[in-house]
Design a protein around this motif. Sequence first.
Motif, PDB file in Angstrom:
ATOM      1  N   ARG A 205       0.977  -1.186  -0.026  1.00 14.02           N
ATOM      2  CA  ARG A 205      -0.015   0.085   0.031  1.00 14.02           C
ATOM      3  C   ARG A 205       0.925   1.246   0.008  1.00 14.02           C
ATOM      4  O   ARG A 205       1.867   1.362   0.663  1.00 14.02           O
ATOM      5  N   ARG A 207       1.370   5.541  -0.282  1.00 13.98           N
ATOM      6  CA  ARG A 207       0.575   7.018   0.021  1.00 13.98           C
ATOM      7  C   ARG A 207       1.438   8.041  -0.629  1.00 13.98           C
ATOM      8  O   ARG A 207       2.891   7.870  -0.866  1.00 13.98           O
ATOM      9  N   ARG A 209       2.071  11.404   0.620  1.00  9.32           N
ATOM     10  CA  ARG A 209       2.041  12.337   1.872  1.00  9.32           C
ATOM     11  C   ARG A 209       2.410  13.655   1.653  1.00  9.32           C
ATOM     12  O   ARG A 209       1.718  14.692   2.140  1.00  9.32           O
ATOM     13  N   TYR A 219       5.136   7.262   0.988  1.00  7.37           N
ATOM     14  CA  TYR A 219       4.948   6.206   2.275  1.00  7.37           C
ATOM     15  C   TYR A 219       4.767   4.925   1.555  1.00  7.37           C
ATOM     16  O   TYR A 219       3.811   4.698   0.776  1.00  7.37           O
ATOM     17  N   GLU A 221       4.183   0.604   2.368  1.00 11.89           N
ATOM     18  CA  GLU A 221       3.996  -0.566   3.167  1.00 11.89           C
ATOM     19  C   GLU A 221       4.164  -1.888   2.328  1.00 11.89           C
ATOM     20  O   GLU A 221       3.156  -1.939   1.463  1.00 11.89           O
ATOM     21  N   SER A 237       9.335   5.202   4.388  1.00 12.07           N
ATOM     22  CA  SER A 237       8.701   6.454   4.350  1.00 12.07           C
ATOM     23  C   SER A 237       9.645   7.701   4.486  1.00 12.07           C
ATOM     24  O   SER A 237      10.979   7.889   4.898  1.00 12.07           O
ATOM     25  N   GLY A 239       7.842  10.337   4.019  1.00  8.13           N
ATOM     26  CA  GLY A 239       6.542  11.027   3.965  1.00  8.13           C
ATOM     27  C   GLY A 239       6.008  11.451   5.335  1.00  8.13           C
ATOM     28  O   GLY A 239       4.719  11.916   5.469  1.00  8.13           O
TER      29      GLY A 239
ATOM     30  N   TRP B 135      -3.597   8.781   9.567  1.00  4.97           N
ATOM     31  CA  TRP B 135      -3.500   8.226   8.131  1.00  4.97           C
ATOM     32  C   TRP B 135      -2.963   7.008   8.221  1.00  4.97           C
ATOM     33  O   TRP B 135      -3.255   5.998   7.506  1.00  4.97           O
ATOM     34  N   GLN B 138       0.333   1.209  13.019  1.00  2.15           N
ATOM     35  CA  GLN B 138       0.748   0.216  13.022  1.00  2.15           C
ATOM     36  C   GLN B 138       0.703  -0.592  14.326  1.00  2.15           C
ATOM     37  O   GLN B 138       1.007   0.304  15.416  1.00  2.15           O
ATOM     38  N   THR B 199      -5.138   3.644   6.966  1.00  3.37           N
ATOM     39  CA  THR B 199      -4.868   2.202   6.864  1.00  3.37           C
ATOM     40  C   THR B 199      -4.104   1.912   8.143  1.00  3.37           C
ATOM     41  O   THR B 199      -3.940   2.559   8.786  1.00  3.37           O
ATOM     42  N   THR B 201      -2.422  -1.743  10.035  1.00  2.00           N
ATOM     43  CA  THR B 201      -1.555  -2.975   9.950  1.00  2.00           C
ATOM     44  C   THR B 201      -1.460  -3.440  11.357  1.00  2.00           C
ATOM     45  O   THR B 201      -0.836  -2.818  12.166  1.00  2.00           O
TER      46      THR B 201
END
Lengths: 340, 308
Positions: A205, A207, A209, A219, A221, A237, A239, B135, B138, B199, B201
């Motif tokens: 995923r 982003r 930012r 960013y 993941e 990241s 961001g 946003w 984790q 999001t 996780t």
Amino acid sequence: MESHSVPARVLVVGTGFIAAQHAAAIHAEPRLELAGVVDIDPGRAAAASRANGGVPWFTDLGAALAETGADGCVVCTPNDTHADIAVQVAAAGAHLLIEKPLATDVAGARRAVTAFARAGRVLMPAHSHRHYDYALAVREAIGSGDLGAVDLVRLSILGGWIWPDWRGWMLDPARSGGHALHNGVHLLDLVTWWTGDTPETVYARGRRRTAPELGIHDYLEMTVGFAGGAVAVCEMSRGHAPTSYARRDVLVTGTGGILTLPWDAEAGTVTDESGTALLPPGGTDGFATQIAAWADALTGAPPAVTGADGLLAVAMGVAAERSIADGRPVRVADVLEEAA
Amino acid sequence: MSGALRTLPWGSGGLGTQDHQRDMYLPAFRGHPGFTVVETAAGDLTTAIAETGAQVVSVCAPPEERAARIVEALRAGCHVLADKPLALDVADAERVAAVARETGLVCMPAHHHRFGAAVQAARGALAAGRIGLPWNVQADFLVDGGDPCPQGELVNFGLYPVDVVLALTGQAVERVHALPGRDPARSTLLLLDHEHGLTSTITVGRLHGTAAAPGMALHRYRVSGSGGVMDVDATRPGATVRTASGTRTAWHGPGTVGRMLTALHAAIVTGRPPEVGPGDALAALRVTDAATRSLTLGTPVSLDPSEV
């Protein structure tokens, strides 16, 4: 290089900001000698020459290889040039330490690997994190067997500092391959190396930012599912807010225990009006370790990072970018097969 | 309503070998000034309530009959603390929610981790805009040792961190992707897409047990927002006491269960809506259900928008 007494002569190709660290590592390594610097921008090439004791400078790699008879190259040009430059270096019979990613796509990475296999020369992608103390500590802890079989890995490298402005090629996905290729490969390679496992799927995923107009995801993941049963969550990241934010965090769980390496594990902290930050860790210089490993490889040792490792990291990075676009997990084998 | 609330413990069933009634709720009710525990030898709940004059029932009936006992207690006019999971499936959870609404009584699922001091402080700070618009979250919820749950730890623990993430952010889950750990019964990775692009996780699992077991190996939340980052170690506050016999955590104030009971008491005596209700149990259950489907399919699963 077949002799210990004569240093191998090395060109630094591309004189952007990371080149200075490579040049410093070459100067500190007795088995290597800087033979010259290459940059398509003559002003930058000349400046790099002056900064390195007036070594010869070139704007053309072919001319540099021919005139210096260099034994090897350290390449730190923009990512989209990597594959062609690697093939050119192999054709000249020189060894190569090349900045990550090995290429911006799997086909390019495969061309580089094939070229070096045919030439019988050393190809080592500069996955520099493998040479850092923290990464070696985690690798050794897993390798000791104390943690048992690895179950879950978290590796988060988070910052709020993005490249200076819109002219930075790193922000252009056509040139950098996207953030998963540019920086993501560090993490994807590391978790693969730590687990010693085969990556099967990547679910990612991303982003934007810092600005919605970004072409890359600042960013990322990236979640990797391994064939042997381990799972890794990799966060990269540039961001985060505030822009001064800088954290690295590692977690490994296994059937035998748990390893945690929080952001402040490596040094003391300092708190002032701008907040709390880490003091310099003062550990081993990873670039020096990396160049020493490359020098080892030039004298016959197995390379610390192989072309195949670089190729796999590129495939995982491509899978991550594709997963972000599609919103679904992507099989690494499918990405590798497409470019076979 | 004032004074200590007469509280009837009902059932000692749980997933696997768990007995939360004996181990968690009864000691907390006994130690809380807002409640007094009443007991009876009656064999059915309605009779037991009538005999004791209970105002609150702590329901730990076995999971397969738990929803029915919660409904029975509510119908008998009692407020309820319900062990988690409040119900095994969405239909039963919806039935409990409907009866709770109808009776107007408090029905609190025992999602006690959202009441932890560190979590509550973070929730307040987030709601006050301390790090701007969140946003990403984790989270790690990793238990060290103990008896594995036969139904798997996703069903057992999963709803705790999901509930905390929902409590922290207030953003409903729209899509769920899950990956199994090495032993799928022991650990699961949840990748959630929420409203407003948030999001999260979450790792959920039970370690095989280290020298420090039993306890929480890791229970933490990192929340990234448009203006900053919040690190929440949900195992805090606590002093670390290291001795010849080992290391333990010490703290004076109430734990998560005690704080939950204070919230339960406040909701009952003031009539204000409780901080957590059947709707929250339903929301967490929908996520863990979707995760189970995602594990089977190997792909992300969208939640029906009407469910969110």
